[in-house]
Design an enzyme around this catalytic site. Structure first.
Site, PDB file in Angstrom:
ATOM      1  N   TYR A 142       0.852  -1.193   0.000  1.00 21.16           N
ATOM      2  CA  TYR A 142       0.000   0.000   0.000  1.00 21.16           C
ATOM      3  C   TYR A 142       0.885   1.238   0.000  1.00 21.16           C
ATOM      4  O   TYR A 142       1.786   1.373   0.830  1.00 21.16           O
ATOM      5  CB  TYR A 142      -0.918   0.021   1.218  1.00 21.16           C
ATOM      6  N   ASP A 234       9.300   2.500   0.561  1.00 20.19           N
ATOM      7  CA  ASP A 234       8.213   3.229   1.217  1.00 20.19           C
ATOM      8  C   ASP A 234       8.325   2.941   2.713  1.00 20.19           C
ATOM      9  O   ASP A 234       7.918   1.882   3.191  1.00 20.19           O
ATOM     10  CB  ASP A 234       6.873   2.764   0.658  1.00 20.19           C
ATOM     11  N   LYS A 263       4.022   9.752   8.891  1.00 24.51           N
ATOM     12  CA  LYS A 263       3.735   9.333  10.259  1.00 24.51           C
ATOM     13  C   LYS A 263       4.730   9.883  11.278  1.00 24.51           C
ATOM     14  O   LYS A 263       4.685  11.059  11.609  1.00 24.51           O
ATOM     15  CB  LYS A 263       3.612   7.817  10.310  1.00 24.51           C
TER      16      LYS A 263
END
Length: 445
Positions: A142, A234, A263
């Site tokens: 994702y 990622d 994040k």
């Protein structure tokens, strides 16, 4: 538990917000509980119910809901000086220098506003730098809500995974199974001179938690170098969560060309970033010709929160604490699962964890990984542990979502609602919190 206030809030939300939520993963059945506030390692909902929180905002909250005093002070003082300026500030330079000093792949970095924006920009950068169009991604990986990665299928038979994305977009993306060396080698044999980059999470973190098999990332590194393509990690989830300040790339010893962040690098505030080799990152405007810009990029409050959060982690025992709790937790889960549900798989590393409701297991678990699957070939679970996104999709998600998750909620435990998203330990959690969680697992399983 009483949830009348949450039900009323959800009823109101359905009239003004599609599906009643602003991120689809929050659409808990029959309706979500609405959070009123956080308190250390806990959250309290609109009805006053208190939960041990192992969602932690889906990863950004390394410190839980009580920010260390230096972080609080930095945020408050920055807010008091003005919301934002549309001009550079010193604090964004401080954070850029900090990340560059600690993360192996990062010589320069561009800050943006979300993990999605970071991966969108990284893909555009890879295409602009190489002059090629095709991107290799992992099935089940994702990378945010973006057109280039919301793609399903396999080489030659791909299509968008969401309405609203033109079919032509998908033709430039090649999904391969994570951990399948033969598949990615075949793709490079067929398309090597067309591939701009391979984009992968170091650990699949949004499709269960799936570790790489030994040598997989090294294979990706060799293939991209041999074909003049870029390797993009990622690290939106794993960045400053796995491997400490060096991130997962430091833990695995594989250095990508480009890394995306989100994040934790923003200290719990909206953020994204693209870091990498200077000669690549300098292709972004205004230094180069690959357009990238944003009104809120490098927002001073986010930069202050991120810098002070990472500096506090560097100067204190933050990673030792959260990783030790993660180890304790996964060891306890391994024992519980062996007794209560031996087909299930405990996954995770550092301060990440998950129990995957896998359908089959070995006849004996003697000698298995003791604190989360490591894809160890001599482990008796090796042939049963998920290796890719399809394996996780075959888990018993309905059992997790409809039976297990509500049972944990009734015991005051807040977990991610399905098999896919990771769960996290924070600096605010204690050994007692871990024991409480383990007792709840034992009861619910």
């Amino acid at each position: 538990m009483n949830h009348d206030s949450s039900r009323e809030l959800y009823d109101r939300a359905l009239s003004s917000i599609p599906g009643g939520v602003n991120s689809s993963v929050r659409a808990i059945r029959p309706y979500p509980f609405f959070i009123e506030r956080g308190d250390g390692g806990h959250v309290i909902d609109a009805d006053g119910n208190r939960y041990l929180d192992f969602v932690n905002g889906y990863g950004p909250l390394l410190y839980g809901h009580d920010l260390p005093q230096p972080v609080q002070s930095a945020v408050q003082s920055t807010v008091s000086e003005g919301p934002m300026y549309g001009a550079p500030t010193e604090i964004e330079v401080d954070l850029a220098e900090f990340v560059s000093r600690h993360v192996p792949s990062v010589e320069m970095i561009r800050f943006v506003n979300s993990g999605t924006e970071a991966t969108v920009s990284a893909i555009r950068l890879a295409r602009g730098y190489t002059g090629r169009d095709k991107i290799v991604v992992m099935q089940g990986g994702y990378h945010g809500a973006q057109e280039s990665t919301l793609v399903e299928g396999e080489d030659g038979h791909v299509h968008p995974s969401s309405p609203g994305i033109p079919e032509e977009f998908a033709q430039h993306t090649i999904p391969v199974p994570f951990n399948d060396v033969d598949a990615v080698q075949d793709v490079f044999a067929a398309h090597g001179d067309e591939i701009a980059a391979v984009l992968t999470e170091p650990i699949l973190g949004n499709t269960g938690i799936v570790h790489p098999v030994e040598g997989y990332h090294e294979t990706l590194r060799d293939l991209t170098e041999d074909h003049d393509a870029l390797l993009i990690f990622d690290e939106v989830i794993t960045g400053f969560r796995v491997g400490g300040l060096q991130c997962a790339q430091g833990k695995f010893g594989v250095t990508p060309d480009v890394t995306t962040f989100g994040k934790i690098v923003g200290g719990g505030f909206p953020v994204g970033a693209i870091g990498g080799k200077a000669e690549i990152i300098e292709q972004f405007t205004p230094a180069g010709e690959v357009f990238q810009s944003g009104t809120f990029s490098g927002h001073p409050v986010t930069m202050a929160a991120g810098y002070e959060s990472l500096k506090y982690a560097a100067e204190n025992d933050v990673y030792e604490h959260v990783n030790a709790l993660g180890e304790q937790l996964r060891e306890g889960l391994t024992e519980i699962v062996a007794d209560r549900a031996p087909s299930y798989t405990v996954a995770g590393t550092d301060s990440m964890f998950k129990v995957l409701f896998t359908r089959e297991g070995p006849d004996s678990t003697e000698g298995q990984c003791e604190a989360g699957c490591r894809q160890r070939p001599d482990c008796p679970r090796y042939d049963h542990c998920p290796k890719n996104g399809a394996d996780v999709a075959d888990c018993e998600d309905e059992r997790w979502e409809r039976l297990f998750w509500p049972a944990m909620k009734e015991q005051g435990i807040f977990l991610t609602v399905n098999q896919y998203e990771s769960q996290f330990v924070s600096y605010a959690h204690t050994e007692e919190d871990v024991e409480t969680l383990l007792s709840a697992y034992e009861e619910a399983l």
